[in-house]
Enzyme design. Structure first.
Site, PDB file in Angstrom:
ATOM      1  N   TRP A  41     -14.479   4.225  -8.183  1.00 27.81           N
ATOM      2  CA  TRP A  41     -14.905   2.936  -7.614  1.00 27.81           C
ATOM      3  C   TRP A  41     -13.748   2.393  -6.782  1.00 27.81           C
ATOM      4  O   TRP A  41     -12.756   1.953  -7.305  1.00 27.81           O
ATOM      5  CB  TRP A  41     -15.242   1.988  -8.747  1.00 27.81           C
ATOM      6  CG  TRP A  41     -15.651   0.592  -8.388  1.00 27.81           C
ATOM      7  CD1 TRP A  41     -15.146  -0.203  -7.404  1.00 27.81           C
ATOM      8  CD2 TRP A  41     -16.638  -0.199  -9.053  1.00 27.81           C
ATOM      9  NE1 TRP A  41     -15.761  -1.425  -7.409  1.00 27.81           N
ATOM     10  CE2 TRP A  41     -16.683  -1.460  -8.417  1.00 27.81           C
ATOM     11  CE3 TRP A  41     -17.499   0.033 -10.129  1.00 27.81           C
ATOM     12  CZ2 TRP A  41     -17.538  -2.477  -8.826  1.00 27.81           C
ATOM     13  CZ3 TRP A  41     -18.346  -0.980 -10.535  1.00 27.81           C
ATOM     14  CH2 TRP A  41     -18.369  -2.219  -9.880  1.00 27.81           C
ATOM     15  N   ASP A  42     -13.946   2.457  -5.471  1.00 24.50           N
ATOM     16  CA  ASP A  42     -12.878   2.096  -4.543  1.00 24.50           C
ATOM     17  C   ASP A  42     -13.071   0.670  -4.034  1.00 24.50           C
ATOM     18  O   ASP A  42     -14.163   0.092  -4.129  1.00 24.50           O
ATOM     19  CB  ASP A  42     -12.919   3.096  -3.371  1.00 24.50           C
ATOM     20  CG  ASP A  42     -11.565   3.309  -2.734  1.00 24.50           C
ATOM     21  OD1 ASP A  42     -10.656   2.493  -2.957  1.00 24.50           O
ATOM     22  OD2 ASP A  42     -11.420   4.298  -1.981  1.00 24.50           O
ATOM     23  N   ARG A  82     -10.270  -2.153   7.892  1.00 30.25           N
ATOM     24  CA  ARG A  82     -10.811  -0.788   7.980  1.00 30.25           C
ATOM     25  C   ARG A  82     -12.278  -0.827   8.450  1.00 30.25           C
ATOM     26  O   ARG A  82     -13.119  -0.124   7.913  1.00 30.25           O
ATOM     27  CB  ARG A  82     -10.702  -0.114   6.603  1.00 30.25           C
ATOM     28  CG  ARG A  82     -10.558   1.374   6.652  1.00 30.25           C
ATOM     29  CD  ARG A  82     -10.822   1.967   5.269  1.00 30.25           C
ATOM     30  NE  ARG A  82     -10.551   3.390   5.257  1.00 30.25           N
ATOM     31  CZ  ARG A  82     -11.053   4.235   4.374  1.00 30.25           C
ATOM     32  NH1 ARG A  82     -11.830   3.797   3.407  1.00 30.25           N
ATOM     33  NH2 ARG A  82     -10.761   5.497   4.425  1.00 30.25           N
ATOM     34  N   TRP A 102       0.840  -1.193   0.000  1.00 25.28           N
ATOM     35  CA  TRP A 102       0.000   0.000   0.000  1.00 25.28           C
ATOM     36  C   TRP A 102       0.892   1.266   0.000  1.00 25.28           C
ATOM     37  O   TRP A 102       1.845   1.349   0.766  1.00 25.28           O
ATOM     38  CB  TRP A 102      -0.920   0.012   1.236  1.00 25.28           C
ATOM     39  CG  TRP A 102      -1.666   1.307   1.353  1.00 25.28           C
ATOM     40  CD1 TRP A 102      -2.752   1.679   0.614  1.00 25.28           C
ATOM     41  CD2 TRP A 102      -1.342   2.401   2.205  1.00 25.28           C
ATOM     42  NE1 TRP A 102      -3.123   2.960   0.967  1.00 25.28           N
ATOM     43  CE2 TRP A 102      -2.282   3.426   1.943  1.00 25.28           C
ATOM     44  CE3 TRP A 102      -0.346   2.627   3.157  1.00 25.28           C
ATOM     45  CZ2 TRP A 102      -2.265   4.649   2.604  1.00 25.28           C
ATOM     46  CZ3 TRP A 102      -0.328   3.856   3.811  1.00 25.28           C
ATOM     47  CH2 TRP A 102      -1.282   4.848   3.539  1.00 25.28           C
ATOM     48  N   ASP A 129      -2.195   5.645  -3.206  1.00 24.80           N
ATOM     49  CA  ASP A 129      -2.600   6.604  -2.179  1.00 24.80           C
ATOM     50  C   ASP A 129      -1.432   7.489  -1.780  1.00 24.80           C
ATOM     51  O   ASP A 129      -1.617   8.441  -1.018  1.00 24.80           O
ATOM     52  CB  ASP A 129      -3.124   5.867  -0.945  1.00 24.80           C
ATOM     53  CG  ASP A 129      -4.610   5.575  -1.077  1.00 24.80           C
ATOM     54  OD1 ASP A 129      -5.234   6.048  -2.037  1.00 24.80           O
ATOM     55  OD2 ASP A 129      -5.145   4.861  -0.203  1.00 24.80           O
ATOM     56  N   ASP A 146     -15.174   9.853  -0.390  1.00 19.35           N
ATOM     57  CA  ASP A 146     -15.823   9.080   0.681  1.00 19.35           C
ATOM     58  C   ASP A 146     -16.541   9.999   1.683  1.00 19.35           C
ATOM     59  O   ASP A 146     -16.095  11.120   1.935  1.00 19.35           O
ATOM     60  CB  ASP A 146     -14.696   8.307   1.394  1.00 19.35           C
ATOM     61  CG  ASP A 146     -15.218   7.212   2.288  1.00 19.35           C
ATOM     62  OD1 ASP A 146     -16.437   7.113   2.455  1.00 19.35           O
ATOM     63  OD2 ASP A 146     -14.380   6.467   2.814  1.00 19.35           O
TER      64      ASP A 146
HETATM   65  C1  DGJ Z   1      -8.787   4.947  -0.513  1.00 18.06           C
HETATM   66  C2  DGJ Z   1      -8.550   5.738  -1.754  1.00 18.06           C
HETATM   67  O1  DGJ Z   1      -7.414   5.332  -2.403  1.00 18.06           O
HETATM   68  C3  DGJ Z   1      -8.507   7.216  -1.384  1.00 18.06           C
HETATM   69  O2  DGJ Z   1      -8.180   7.978  -2.497  1.00 18.06           O
HETATM   70  C4  DGJ Z   1      -9.841   7.592  -0.831  1.00 18.06           C
HETATM   71  O3  DGJ Z   1     -10.819   7.473  -1.810  1.00 18.06           O
HETATM   72  C5  DGJ Z   1     -10.163   6.735   0.370  1.00 18.06           C
HETATM   73  N1  DGJ Z   1     -10.041   5.335   0.084  1.00 18.06           N
HETATM   74  C6  DGJ Z   1     -11.548   7.012   0.882  1.00 18.06           C
HETATM   75  O4  DGJ Z   1     -11.913   6.158   1.862  1.00 18.06           O
END
Ligand code: DGJ
Length: 741
Positions: free
Chosen positions: A478-479, A444, A200, A549, A368
C-alpha cells in the site's frame, strides 16, 4: 504492576517493576505531575516533589498568595492563559472568543486491561492482567467541556501509553485548536534530544540536539507523518549511551500531521508535548460530541538506548502489530519495481517470477503499473482494474500462474490517489482534496483523494475488495506517493475544514481496517515513497513497511540503524537490489547487499535472470540462509554495537530468545591498508553457553564474547596471499554463533 490512589494526599502512583509515574490533584483542582522515572517504593505523600515556592515576578492564581503559580508547577494537561506561559496541551475556543479553560478533577476510575481507541490505531492487551488503566476525569465548569486522561501501565517493560478524550458536555459548541496526546513536565533539562530525520531516500538518520531555553521541535504538516521527521524522539541523559543510562523514548501512534516538542523554560524545567500538529488542526465539538486523540507511548529505562529500543520492539511487535502475520516469519519476496518499472508484460513478469521460484523466493510482488491506463506515472491511479493490454488474463490469471509455480502472489496499490487522467477522476472530479478557486498542486502528476469522505473510501474499498475476492492475492503493498496540498474537502462545511487532515487519516485507517478485517490472511506492507509514513499507526494495520526507496546497501546501514531505534526488525522492508544501485549508482558486492537486507523482512528488487549463474547460486544460498535464520533475525533481541553515524564500521546483532543462536552483522564502508585490529563486544549471549563461531570455526563462551569481544580484524588488506580473495570497499560478514549442546 499497580495503580494506587492515595485518598489523603490525592496522589496517583502507577508503577511496575521498572517505572513509577506519580501525579497529584493540585490545590486548584488541576492534575499535577510529580515524578516519572525508575520505579520507587509507594508511599502516601510525594508532595515534596511539587516544589512550590514563592517566586519573584510570577503571576498567582489566588489573591494575596504568591506561592501558587502554574508557571512553576508541573502539570498533566495544562492550558494557556492563566499564569502558565508555556505552550499548552489543550486549547478550547469558546463562542465568546475566550480561550481559557480550567480543567479540574471530577473523578477517576482504574480498570484492568486497556480500552480500545475507536477508529484509531493503538497498543492493546490480550488479557486483562497485561495492563491497568487509570482514567482521570477533569471538567471545565464554565463550558462543561470534559477531559478524560488515559494512562495505561503495562505489566512488562517500562511502558506507559497515554491518550485523551475531550467531550463537550456543555450547551454551546466549542472549537479545539489544540488537543495533544501527552504532556510530560520534567523537573530539569539535563537531556540530549535525539530525532529521526531525513528526506525521501534518506529517512531516519539520527540527529542530536542539546536542549536550550526555548522550543526544540519536530513535526509534519504534510498530511503524512513524513520522510522528514519520524513521530518519535528520545531524551537521553548526556552520559547515557547504547548500553547504560537514563533514556526516555516518546512515540506517537499516528500517521498524519504531528508535533513533538520540548520547551525549556527560564527555570530549566522541561515540557514535552506530543500529539496532532496544532497548526493544521481545529475541531468543532457540538454539544455532546467528543474528540479522541491518538495514543502516545512513553518508554523509560535506566539501561541505555538499546534497552529502550528493545522495549519498543517487543511492544510494537506483539501488542501494536496484529493479525495472522504478527508472529510469523515473513515470506521472501521478489518485487518487480526496480526490475522493470512500468515496462512489463505478463510474460516478462512470469519470466522474472520463474527464476525467483527457482532460487527459492516465496512471494512474487507486482508493483506499480498493472491497472487502468498506467503506462507511466501520468495516468491511471484510481482505476483499479487490470490493464488487459499488459495482463491479458487479468490479475486473476496472473495470480493463478504464480500460484501454480508454487509461489504466493502480491499486488501494489496506491489507494489514496488519483490521476486526472483516469476514469475514476473523470467520474468524480470533486473527490480530490482541493481548495475552491485555488490551483490544485500535483505531486508526481497525482492528486490526493478526499478520504475524509466516507463515500470516497467506500468506492476505493469496493474496487480493492473486488480484486481481492476474485484473485488469489496474499500480499498488498500500500503506497502513498505525495503529501497533501490545498487541503480542503468539498464534503464538509466551512467550519469543519480544520478537521480535514485528521479526518483524512481516519479515512485511511478505516480503509485499512475494512480490508484487514475482510482479508485477515493478506500480508500488508505499508509504503510512502519508502519511509514517508513509516510510523506506529501504520504498524497496527500493516506489520511491515518499506523503509526507504534507497535500496543501496551502504545507505541502508544508516537508515535501518536509525529506524531500529523505535521499530522492530520484523517491521522493516529490506531488499537486495541491482548493482550499480539505481539511487546512488554504487557497486556493492552481492553478499553485502544481502547481509544488510537479512536484518529485515528480506527480498529481491531485481530480475534474477540478469545475474550470472554464479550469482544465482549465491542467491540460492542467501535465500536458504534467510529461511534458516529469519526467526532469529526478525524476532530475536536486536543490539546495535557500532554506529554507521560514528565511523566506517557498523555492527549489529540479533540473538534468539533461547540465546542459542546469534547472528552478528559486520559492515565496513571503505577498505584501508594495513588496518587496525578490531573487535566488538557482543551482547545478549548466555555467559555460560559455548558458542561455535561458524565464520572462524572457533568456539567461545558467551562471557568471552561479551567481555573480550568478537575479533573482526581483516587479514592484511593490500597484501593478499595467493588464492585468497581480496577484501574491498563495502565489505561485510555475518558471524553465525551457535551454542553447542
Ligand atoms: C514508491 C515506492 O516506494 C516504490 O517502491 C514503488 O512502489 C513506486 N512508488 C511505484 O510507483
Amino acid at each position: 504492576m499497580n495503580i494506587v490512589y492515595h485518598e489523603n494526599t490525592r496522589t496517583f502512583h502507577l508503577y511496575n517493576d521498572r517505572i513509577s509515574y506519580i501525579m497529584t490533584i493540585l490545590r486548584n483542582g488541576h492534575l499535577g505531575q510529580l515524578y516519572f522515572g525508575k520505579q520507587i517504593r509507594d508511599k502516601e505523600d510525594f508532595s515534596y516533589f511539587l516544589e512550590m515556592s514563592e517566586r519573584p515576578m510570577s503571576s498567582g492564581i489566588y489573591e494575596n498568595d504568591r506561592s501558587f503559580s502554574l508557571e512553576h508547577i508541573r502539570q498533566e494537561y495544562p492550558v494557556f492563559g492563566t499564569t502558565d506561559y508555556r505552550q499548552p496541551a489543550v486549547e478550547v475556543r469558546q463562542e465568546n472568543g475566550s480561550r481559557i479553560s480550567n480543567f479540574c478533577y471530577k473523578g477517576h476510575v482504574i480498570t484492568d486491561g486497556k480500552p480500545v481507541l475507536p477508529g484509531l490505531p493503538a497498543t492493546y492487551t490480550e488479557a486483562d492482567e497485561e495492563a491497568k488503566t487509570l482514567t482521570v476525569m477533569l471538567e471545565d465548569a464554565v463550558t462543561g467541556v470534559q477531559v478524560e486522561l488515559y494512562y495505561t501501565i503495562f505489566a512488562r517493560g517500562g511502558v506507559l501509553a497515554r491518550s485523551v478524550r475531550i467531550s463537550n458536555g456543555g450547551t454551546q459548541a466549542v472549537r479545539l485548536s489544540r488537543a495533544m496526546s501527552l504532556c510530560l513536565d520534567l523537573p530539569d533539562r539535563e537531556y540530549v534530544w535525539q530525532q529521526l530525520s531525513g528526506c525521501w531516500a534518506r529517512e531516519c538518520h539520527i540527529r542530536t540536539r542539546n536542549l536550550e531555553p526555548g522550543i526544540t521541535a519536530i513535526g509534519s504538516m504534510r498530511g503524512n507523518s513524513s520522510h522528514e521527521h519520524n513521530p518519535f524522539v528520545v531524551l537521553r541523559r548526556p552520559n547515557a549511551d547504547e548500553r547504560q543510562g537514563e533514556v526516555i523514548g516518546i512515540s506517537l501512534v499516528y500517521s498524519g500531521n504531528f508535533r513533538l516538542q520540548a520547551e525549556v523554560d527560564a527555570h530549566d524545567t522541561l515540557r514535552l508535548l506530543a500529539g496532532v500538529d496544532p497548526e493544521t488542526f481545529e475541531w468543532k465539538l457540538e454539544s455532546g460530541e467528543s474528540f479522541q486523540t491518538p495514543e502516545a507511548v512513553m518508554v523509560y529505562t535506566d539501561r541505555g538506548l538499546n534497552h529502550m529500543s528493545q522495549t519498543f520492539h517487543k511492544l510494537y511487535q506483539r501488542r501494536l502489530a496484529r493479525g495472522y502475520w504478527r508472529d510469523r516469519v515473513r515470506p521472501i519476496l521478489n518485487n518487480n519495481w526496480e526490475a522493470t518499472y512500468f515496462d512489463f508484460t505478463e510474460e516478462r513478469l512470469v519470466e522474472i517470477a520463474s527464476k525467483a521460484k527457482e532460487c527459492g523466493v516465496e512471494l512474487f510482488v507486482l508493483d506499480d503499473g498493472w491497472f487502468g491506463a498506467r503506462s507511466s506515472d501520468r495516468a491511471g491511479l484510481g482505476d483499479w482494474q487490470a490493464n488487459r493490454d499488459r495482463l491479458p488474463n487479468g490479475i486473476t490469471g496472473l495470480a493463478e500462474r504464480i500460484e501454480a509455480m508454487g509461489m504466493r502472489f502480491g499486488l501494489w496499490f496506491e489507494p489514496e490517489m488519483t490521476n486526472k487522467d483516469s476514469d475514476f477522476y473523470r467520474a468524480h472530479p470533486d473527490w480530490i482534496l482541493a481548495t475552491p478557486e485555488r490551483s490544485q498542486s500535483h505531486g508526481r502528476y497525482q492528486h490526493v483523494l478526499d478520504f475524509s469522505r466516507k463515500e470516497v473510501v467506500d468506492a476505493i474499498y469496493e474496487q480493492m475488495a473486488a480484486i481481492l475476492r476474485e484473485a488469489k492475492i496474499s500480499y498488498i503493498k500500500w503506497d502513498m506517493n505525495r503529501s497533501i496540498t490545498e487541503c480542503y474537502s468539498a464534503g464538509w462545511p466551512a467550519d469543519r475544514q480544520g478537521e480535514i487532515y485528521h479526518r483524512y487519516i481516519l479515512g485511511v485507517y478505516d480503509l485499512y481496517d475494512r480490508l484487514t478485517t475482510e482479508f485477515p490472511q493478506v500480508l500488508f506492507e505499508s509504503c510512502s515513497s519508502g519511509g514517508g509514513r513509516f510510523d506506529p499507526g501504520m504498524l497496527y494495520y500493516a506489520p511491515q513497511g518499506w523503509v526507504s526507496d534507497d535500496s543501496d546497501a551502504v545507505e541502508r546501514l544508516k537508515i535501518q540503524y536509525g529506524t531500529s531505534l523505535c521499530y522492530p526488525i520484523s517491521s522493516m522492508g529490506t531488499h537486495v537490489s541491482v548493482s550499480p544501485n539505481h539511487q546512488v549508482f554504487r557497486d556493492t558486492p552481492l553478499h553485502t547487499r544481502a547481509n544488510v537486507a537479512y536484518f529485515g523482512t528480506f527480498g529481491y528488487e531485481l530480475d534474477l535472470n540478469k545475474l550470472s549463474g554464479e550469482e544465482n547460486e549465491e542467491v540460492k544460498e542467501q535465500i536458504a540462509f534467510m529461511k534458516k535464520y529469519r526467526q532469529v533475525l526478525q524476532y530475536g533481541a536486536f543490539y546495535r554495537l557500532k554506529s554507521p553515524f560514528e565511523g566506517n564500521e557498523t555492527v549489529w546483532m540479533a540473538v534468539s530468545e533461547d540465546q542459542k543462536t546469534a547472528l552478528v552483522g559486520w559492515y565496513r564502508v571503505l577498505n584501508g591498508v594495513n588496518g587496525t585490529y578490531t573487535r566488538v563486544r557482543l551482547e545478549g549471549l548466555n555467559p555460560s553457553y559455548c558458542y561455535r563461531n561458524v565464520y572462524s570455526g572457533t568456539t567461545h563462551f558467551g562471557d568471552e564474547l561479551m567481555c573480550a569481544g568478537l575479533i573482526t580484524s581483516d587479514e592484511t588488506a593490500g597484501q593478499v596471499p595467493a588464492g585468497v580473495k581480496p577484501y574491498t570497499d563495502f565489505e561485510s560478514r555475518i558471524y553465525v554463533l551457535e551454542a553447542e549442546d
